[in-house]
Motif scaffolding. Structure first.
Motif, PDB file in Angstrom:
ATOM      1  N   ALA B 255      10.703   4.133  17.464  1.00  0.00           N
ATOM      2  CA  ALA B 255       9.559   4.355  18.211  1.00  0.00           C
ATOM      3  C   ALA B 255       8.253   3.967  17.324  1.00  0.00           C
ATOM      4  O   ALA B 255       7.396   3.472  17.693  1.00  0.00           O
ATOM      5  CB  ALA B 255       9.412   5.762  18.863  1.00  0.00           C
ATOM      6  N   VAL B 256       8.613   4.468  15.815  1.00  0.00           N
ATOM      7  CA  VAL B 256       7.366   4.286  15.155  1.00  0.00           C
ATOM      8  C   VAL B 256       6.926   2.822  14.973  1.00  0.00           C
ATOM      9  O   VAL B 256       5.894   2.499  14.852  1.00  0.00           O
ATOM     10  CB  VAL B 256       7.863   4.889  13.734  1.00  0.00           C
ATOM     11  CG1 VAL B 256       6.710   4.897  12.758  1.00  0.00           C
ATOM     12  CG2 VAL B 256       8.086   6.256  13.952  1.00  0.00           C
ATOM     13  N   VAL B 257       8.117   1.943  14.605  1.00  0.00           N
ATOM     14  CA  VAL B 257       7.874   0.650  14.307  1.00  0.00           C
ATOM     15  C   VAL B 257       7.001   0.046  15.824  1.00  0.00           C
ATOM     16  O   VAL B 257       6.376  -1.074  15.746  1.00  0.00           O
ATOM     17  CB  VAL B 257       8.922  -0.214  13.974  1.00  0.00           C
ATOM     18  CG1 VAL B 257       8.895  -1.672  13.686  1.00  0.00           C
ATOM     19  CG2 VAL B 257       9.689   0.567  12.777  1.00  0.00           C
ATOM     20  N   GLN B 258       7.767   0.255  16.885  1.00  0.00           N
ATOM     21  CA  GLN B 258       7.093  -0.143  18.070  1.00  0.00           C
ATOM     22  C   GLN B 258       5.671   0.098  17.957  1.00  0.00           C
ATOM     23  O   GLN B 258       4.752  -0.576  18.778  1.00  0.00           O
ATOM     24  CB  GLN B 258       7.723   0.375  19.468  1.00  0.00           C
ATOM     25  CG  GLN B 258       9.121   0.116  19.722  1.00  0.00           C
ATOM     26  CD  GLN B 258       9.526  -1.230  20.139  1.00  0.00           C
ATOM     27  OE1 GLN B 258       8.460  -1.511  20.870  1.00  0.00           O
ATOM     28  NE2 GLN B 258      10.537  -1.935  19.955  1.00  0.00           N
ATOM     29  N   HIS B 259       5.139   1.146  17.533  1.00  0.00           N
ATOM     30  CA  HIS B 259       3.877   1.476  17.670  1.00  0.00           C
ATOM     31  C   HIS B 259       2.972   0.840  16.586  1.00  0.00           C
ATOM     32  O   HIS B 259       1.760   0.993  16.646  1.00  0.00           O
ATOM     33  CB  HIS B 259       3.467   3.083  17.675  1.00  0.00           C
ATOM     34  CG  HIS B 259       4.052   3.522  19.039  1.00  0.00           C
ATOM     35  ND1 HIS B 259       3.295   3.163  20.290  1.00  0.00           N
ATOM     36  CD2 HIS B 259       4.972   4.473  19.252  1.00  0.00           C
ATOM     37  CE1 HIS B 259       4.202   3.715  21.206  1.00  0.00           C
ATOM     38  NE2 HIS B 259       4.830   4.590  20.636  1.00  0.00           N
ATOM     39  N   THR B 260       3.505   0.199  15.429  1.00  0.00           N
ATOM     40  CA  THR B 260       2.682  -0.162  14.404  1.00  0.00           C
ATOM     41  C   THR B 260       2.125  -1.701  14.740  1.00  0.00           C
ATOM     42  O   THR B 260       2.829  -2.399  15.570  1.00  0.00           O
ATOM     43  CB  THR B 260       3.851  -0.555  13.028  1.00  0.00           C
ATOM     44  OG1 THR B 260       4.744  -1.350  13.466  1.00  0.00           O
ATOM     45  CG2 THR B 260       3.966   0.882  12.599  1.00  0.00           C
ATOM     46  N   PRO B 261       0.919  -2.019  14.460  1.00  0.00           N
ATOM     47  CA  PRO B 261       0.595  -3.458  14.526  1.00  0.00           C
ATOM     48  C   PRO B 261       1.239  -4.543  13.805  1.00  0.00           C
ATOM     49  O   PRO B 261       2.094  -4.184  12.785  1.00  0.00           O
ATOM     50  CB  PRO B 261      -0.726  -3.390  13.855  1.00  0.00           C
ATOM     51  CG  PRO B 261      -0.686  -2.210  13.182  1.00  0.00           C
ATOM     52  CD  PRO B 261      -0.060  -1.093  13.774  1.00  0.00           C
ATOM     53  N   PRO B 262       1.622  -5.542  14.494  1.00  0.00           N
ATOM     54  CA  PRO B 262       2.507  -6.549  14.199  1.00  0.00           C
ATOM     55  C   PRO B 262       2.530  -6.911  12.616  1.00  0.00           C
ATOM     56  O   PRO B 262       3.592  -7.065  12.117  1.00  0.00           O
ATOM     57  CB  PRO B 262       2.022  -7.638  14.839  1.00  0.00           C
ATOM     58  CG  PRO B 262       1.525  -7.368  16.121  1.00  0.00           C
ATOM     59  CD  PRO B 262       0.895  -6.037  15.771  1.00  0.00           C
ATOM     60  N   PRO B 263       1.300  -7.042  11.981  1.00  0.00           N
ATOM     61  CA  PRO B 263       1.640  -7.503  10.689  1.00  0.00           C
ATOM     62  C   PRO B 263       2.244  -6.462   9.615  1.00  0.00           C
ATOM     63  O   PRO B 263       2.899  -6.769   8.780  1.00  0.00           O
ATOM     64  CB  PRO B 263       0.216  -7.747  10.099  1.00  0.00           C
ATOM     65  CG  PRO B 263      -0.539  -7.192  11.213  1.00  0.00           C
ATOM     66  CD  PRO B 263       0.014  -7.135  12.453  1.00  0.00           C
ATOM     67  N   LEU B 264       2.103  -5.213  10.142  1.00  0.00           N
ATOM     68  CA  LEU B 264       2.871  -4.059   9.272  1.00  0.00           C
ATOM     69  C   LEU B 264       4.175  -3.952   9.776  1.00  0.00           C
ATOM     70  O   LEU B 264       5.006  -3.180   8.824  1.00  0.00           O
ATOM     71  CB  LEU B 264       2.057  -2.770   9.607  1.00  0.00           C
ATOM     72  CG  LEU B 264       0.777  -2.949   9.103  1.00  0.00           C
ATOM     73  CD1 LEU B 264      -0.147  -1.502   9.320  1.00  0.00           C
ATOM     74  CD2 LEU B 264       0.256  -3.333   7.555  1.00  0.00           C
ATOM     75  N   LYS B 265       4.741  -4.573  10.758  1.00  0.00           N
ATOM     76  CA  LYS B 265       6.157  -4.119  11.274  1.00  0.00           C
ATOM     77  C   LYS B 265       7.166  -4.426   9.990  1.00  0.00           C
ATOM     78  O   LYS B 265       8.120  -3.747   9.992  1.00  0.00           O
ATOM     79  CB  LYS B 265       6.512  -5.101  12.599  1.00  0.00           C
ATOM     80  CG  LYS B 265       6.001  -4.522  13.700  1.00  0.00           C
ATOM     81  CD  LYS B 265       6.503  -5.028  15.074  1.00  0.00           C
ATOM     82  CE  LYS B 265       5.985  -4.165  16.282  1.00  0.00           C
ATOM     83  NZ  LYS B 265       5.937  -4.842  17.279  1.00  0.00           N
ATOM     84  N   HIS B 266       7.003  -5.686   9.362  1.00  0.00           N
ATOM     85  CA  HIS B 266       8.104  -5.840   8.407  1.00  0.00           C
ATOM     86  C   HIS B 266       8.117  -4.639   7.578  1.00  0.00           C
ATOM     87  O   HIS B 266       9.363  -4.243   6.949  1.00  0.00           O
ATOM     88  CB  HIS B 266       7.588  -7.303   7.604  1.00  0.00           C
ATOM     89  CG  HIS B 266       8.318  -8.423   7.795  1.00  0.00           C
ATOM     90  ND1 HIS B 266       9.257  -8.866   7.214  1.00  0.00           N
ATOM     91  CD2 HIS B 266       8.271  -8.989   9.027  1.00  0.00           C
ATOM     92  CE1 HIS B 266       9.919  -9.502   7.516  1.00  0.00           C
ATOM     93  NE2 HIS B 266       9.509  -9.999   8.635  1.00  0.00           N
ATOM     94  N   GLY B 267       7.241  -4.201   6.903  1.00  0.00           N
ATOM     95  CA  GLY B 267       7.027  -3.296   5.744  1.00  0.00           C
ATOM     96  C   GLY B 267       7.519  -1.891   6.556  1.00  0.00           C
ATOM     97  O   GLY B 267       8.289  -1.232   5.657  1.00  0.00           O
ATOM     98  N   ALA B 268       7.424  -1.687   7.623  1.00  0.00           N
ATOM     99  CA  ALA B 268       7.620  -0.489   8.353  1.00  0.00           C
ATOM    100  C   ALA B 268       9.174  -0.434   8.335  1.00  0.00           C
ATOM    101  O   ALA B 268       9.998   0.527   8.134  1.00  0.00           O
ATOM    102  CB  ALA B 268       7.078  -0.271   9.550  1.00  0.00           C
ATOM    103  N   CYS B 269       9.789  -1.652   8.697  1.00  0.00           N
ATOM    104  CA  CYS B 269      11.274  -1.782   8.844  1.00  0.00           C
ATOM    105  C   CYS B 269      11.882  -1.501   7.675  1.00  0.00           C
ATOM    106  O   CYS B 269      13.000  -0.984   7.468  1.00  0.00           O
ATOM    107  CB  CYS B 269      11.633  -3.110   9.400  1.00  0.00           C
ATOM    108  SG  CYS B 269      11.299  -3.522  11.246  1.00  0.00           S
ATOM    109  N   LYS B 270      11.310  -2.132   6.428  1.00  0.00           N
ATOM    110  CA  LYS B 270      11.565  -1.929   5.204  1.00  0.00           C
ATOM    111  C   LYS B 270      11.915  -0.379   4.971  1.00  0.00           C
ATOM    112  O   LYS B 270      12.887   0.060   4.543  1.00  0.00           O
ATOM    113  CB  LYS B 270      10.963  -2.550   4.102  1.00  0.00           C
ATOM    114  CG  LYS B 270      11.742  -3.639   3.196  1.00  0.00           C
ATOM    115  CD  LYS B 270      10.869  -4.727   2.538  1.00  0.00           C
ATOM    116  CE  LYS B 270      10.178  -4.346   1.419  1.00  0.00           C
ATOM    117  NZ  LYS B 270       9.597  -5.549   0.653  1.00  0.00           N
ATOM    118  N   LEU B 271      10.669   0.312   5.201  1.00  0.00           N
ATOM    119  CA  LEU B 271      10.617   1.663   4.721  1.00  0.00           C
ATOM    120  C   LEU B 271      11.986   2.583   5.396  1.00  0.00           C
ATOM    121  O   LEU B 271      12.418   3.475   4.839  1.00  0.00           O
ATOM    122  CB  LEU B 271       9.427   2.289   5.299  1.00  0.00           C
ATOM    123  CG  LEU B 271       8.068   2.060   4.322  1.00  0.00           C
ATOM    124  CD1 LEU B 271       6.726   2.722   4.905  1.00  0.00           C
ATOM    125  CD2 LEU B 271       8.218   2.585   2.963  1.00  0.00           C
TER     126      LEU B 271
END
Lengths: 146, 454
Positions: B255-271
């Protein structure tokens, strides 16, 4: 900074060390005063390294002592201090002890403050105004009849 | 050699593009039964039954029960095995269908999609009659229909076709079974791995564990691998690669990554990947049963992502510097300044000393390279016959104050015949070079006077 009491004015004058203190006496409602205030606010941060500013309301009773001492009659008068010394400036007008009226441009004001700073650091008590006479506001003293 | 290995061995032959088709096909058809062996095993059937029972409430498993845990582990392993089987099946169908439509495998790489498409197309040559809507995106459908019209493939025989479709069916069945297992898994996830499921959500947690084959396996993987679990390989079909999400796996479904803006998705997945390993470790050790740690991590990650999105603080205008009061003497030209500078300028002689002739060792004051070098002074080829000392008219003359006539001296002189300058025999003999100071000779004079006095 807005000051209304004599004590505050005193403390401000005493506590500003090695910086020019610009003290504006005026009413918050007056047009010329507002113009002046606008320019002062815009340049507060730029000049902050060698000057500080305060606004004094003429209408408050506490401050009338100063009003009388400096003989402030016209709308907005600005008085410059340096290390608790009153700095005079010769701008071609009759009154050297204060600056009457507003400034035309922000740069004008900064130039004036710089001139005062330089003079004060050299030890002078009166400096000449760096502005050309066109940009110095002149007021005609209108007496009761004339 | 196990049956699987035989099959894999055969597979290697088929990877050649050159048509060994005929021979391998025959071998392959024996392989079909082999690859679908899994569906016939006892293990598989047993587990599926159990799952059904649990789902229907016929079998009640208490949480924390060892039986439940055993079932979970079995499910995990089964998931992995099903994946392998699906892959085998895909390989098989792909190889057989190559004769018909070779380009399809590159256009539709995903095994399940491939199987579905294959079933729909069957043996058709005209793809306009085939409705692929809902299985594939419309762009891909278009590309497939175009390639089908220009394909070099031939129609399959009836028998081949039937076997291929049969294989497709089995692949789809396996997929269905896998989804069932995963759903069951998901429902149990909270009790198996509470922290992981509160961190990424039970669906994603189930998929993660299912694809790796167990919690211990998940814990042993490096984080960068976990990040990429579940990443699909998508064909571009001529579209730009700007919008194709690369290197995103299961974590993008949280859910969290779905809500992040696209440029930050990579970093979010990494976290998420990094934290999920930690949560999985806690779960493996049965540390925190409530899932608090997972929640804590999730909150941390949300905060971090919010921080990333913050604007930088407003740029305040820089205050002017304090006016400079040191009045620097204005050093700008003029005749006087020029003349004062010339007094200290480098003389021609010095310039020659500073230079050397190439390949010729310079003469030096003490000879043989010792002492101060003379450079080009007196060298052939420097354009001067001999070194001359140019007395600059501007250089200060060193005057010897002691040589001057003092008042006292004048007074001391008695007769007009005597010289007022004190001259001793020593001074007379030495010839004073004009311009040179007579400092030393003067010293000698005084000493001599004293000496001769006594």
């Amino acid at each position: 900074m807005r000051l209304t009491k004599k004590k505050e004015v005193d403390s401000v004058i005493r506590d500003t060390i090695d910086k020019v203190l610009v003290l504006r006496f005026g009413k918050a409602s007056d047009l010329v005063c507002l113009q002046l205030d606008d320019i002062l606010e815009k340049s507060v941060r730029e000049v902050s390294k060698f000057a500080s500013m305060a606004l004094v309301d003429i209408e408050s009773e506490d401050v009338q002592v100063y009003v009388k001492y400096f003989d402030i009659t016209l709308l907005s008068s600005t008085i410059f201090f340096f290390n608790a010394h009153h700095m005079k400036m010769d701008s071609g007008t009759a009154d050297h002890t204060k600056w009457i009226g507003a400034f035309q441009r922000k740069q004008d004001f900064i130039d004036v403050v710089e001139a005062i700073y330089r003079g004060a650091m050299k030890g002078k008590l009166i400096v000449t105004c760096p502005l050309p006479p066109e940009r110095i506001p002149r007021f005609q003293l209108i007496f009761k009849d004339v | 050699m196990s049956i699987r290995e035989i099959f894999f061995g055969l597979n290697d032959f088929e990877d050649d593009v050159n048509d060994n088709g005929g021979m391998d096909m025959a071998a392959n058809f024996n392989g079909l039964d082999e690859f679908s062996e899994l569906q016939k095993t006892q293990r598989y059937i047993g587990i599926m039954h159990k799952i059904d029972d649990v789902n229907q409430g016929l079998l009640v498993l208490e949480h924390g029960d060892s039986a439940e845990y055993q079932l979970i582990i079995d499910c995990n392993k089964l998931c992995v095995d099903i994946d392998k089987e699906i892959l085998n099946g895909h390989n098989f169908t792909r190889d057989t269908y190559r004769l018909k439509l070779p380009e399809l495998e590159s256009l539709v790489p995903h095994p399940i999609d491939y199987a579905r498409v294959l079933k729909k197309i069957g043996n058709e040559t005209d793809l306009t009659l085939v409705d692929l809507q809902g299985i594939l995106p419309s762009a891909t459908i278009m590309v497939i229909s175009i390639t089908a019209s220009t394909t070099r493939g031939k129609l399959l025989t009836e028998e081949n076709l039937n076997k291929t479709i049969d294989a497709c069916d089995r692949v789809l069945d396996l997929n269905f079974a896998k989804n069932k297992v995963l759903d069951f898994f998901e429902s149990r996830m909270k009790y198996i791995a509470p922290n992981l499921s509160s961190l990424v959500g039970s669906a994603v947690a189930a998929k993660l564990i299912g694809s790796v084959g167990g919690l211990p396996a998940l814990v042993n993987m490096p984080a960068s691998n976990i990040q990429l679990l579940g990443a699909k390989r998508r064909t571009l079909s001529g579209f730009s690669s700007a919008n194709s999400e690369s290197h995103v796996g299961f974590f993008q479904e949280t859910a969290v990554v779905q809500h992040t803006p696209p440029p930050l998705k990579h970093g979010a997945c990494k976290l998420f990947a990094y934290k999920s390993i930690l949560a999985a470790r806690v779960d493996l050790a049965r540390g925190d049963g409530t899932g608090n740690i997972g929640r804590k991590y999730r909150d941390e990650i949300s905060k971090k992502i919010e921080n990333w999105q913050e604007r930088p603080p407003a740029k305040l205008p820089k205050p002017l510097p304090v006016p400079d009061l040191t009045s620097k003497p204005k050093k700008r030209g003029g005749r006087r300044l020029r003349k004062t500078k010339m007094r200290y300028a480098i003389t021609n002689m010095k310039k020659l000393v500073n230079r050397m002739q190439f390949g010729v060792p310079e003469k030096s004051s003490l000879g043989d390279g010792y002492g101060e070098g003379y450079g080009m002074l007196g060298q052939a080829g420097c354009g001067k016959m001999r070194v001359t000392v140019n007395h600059s008219r501007l250089a200060p003359r060193v005057t010897n104050m002691k040589c001057k006539k003092t008042e006292q001296d004048r007074n001391d002189a008695t007769s007009g015949l005597t010289l007022s300058l004190p001259l001793t025999p020593v001074q007379e003999s030495s010839s004073l070079i004009p311009g040179q100071s007579s400092y030393f000779s003067k010293l000698g004079t005084e000493a001599n006077e004293y000496y001769w006095q006594a």
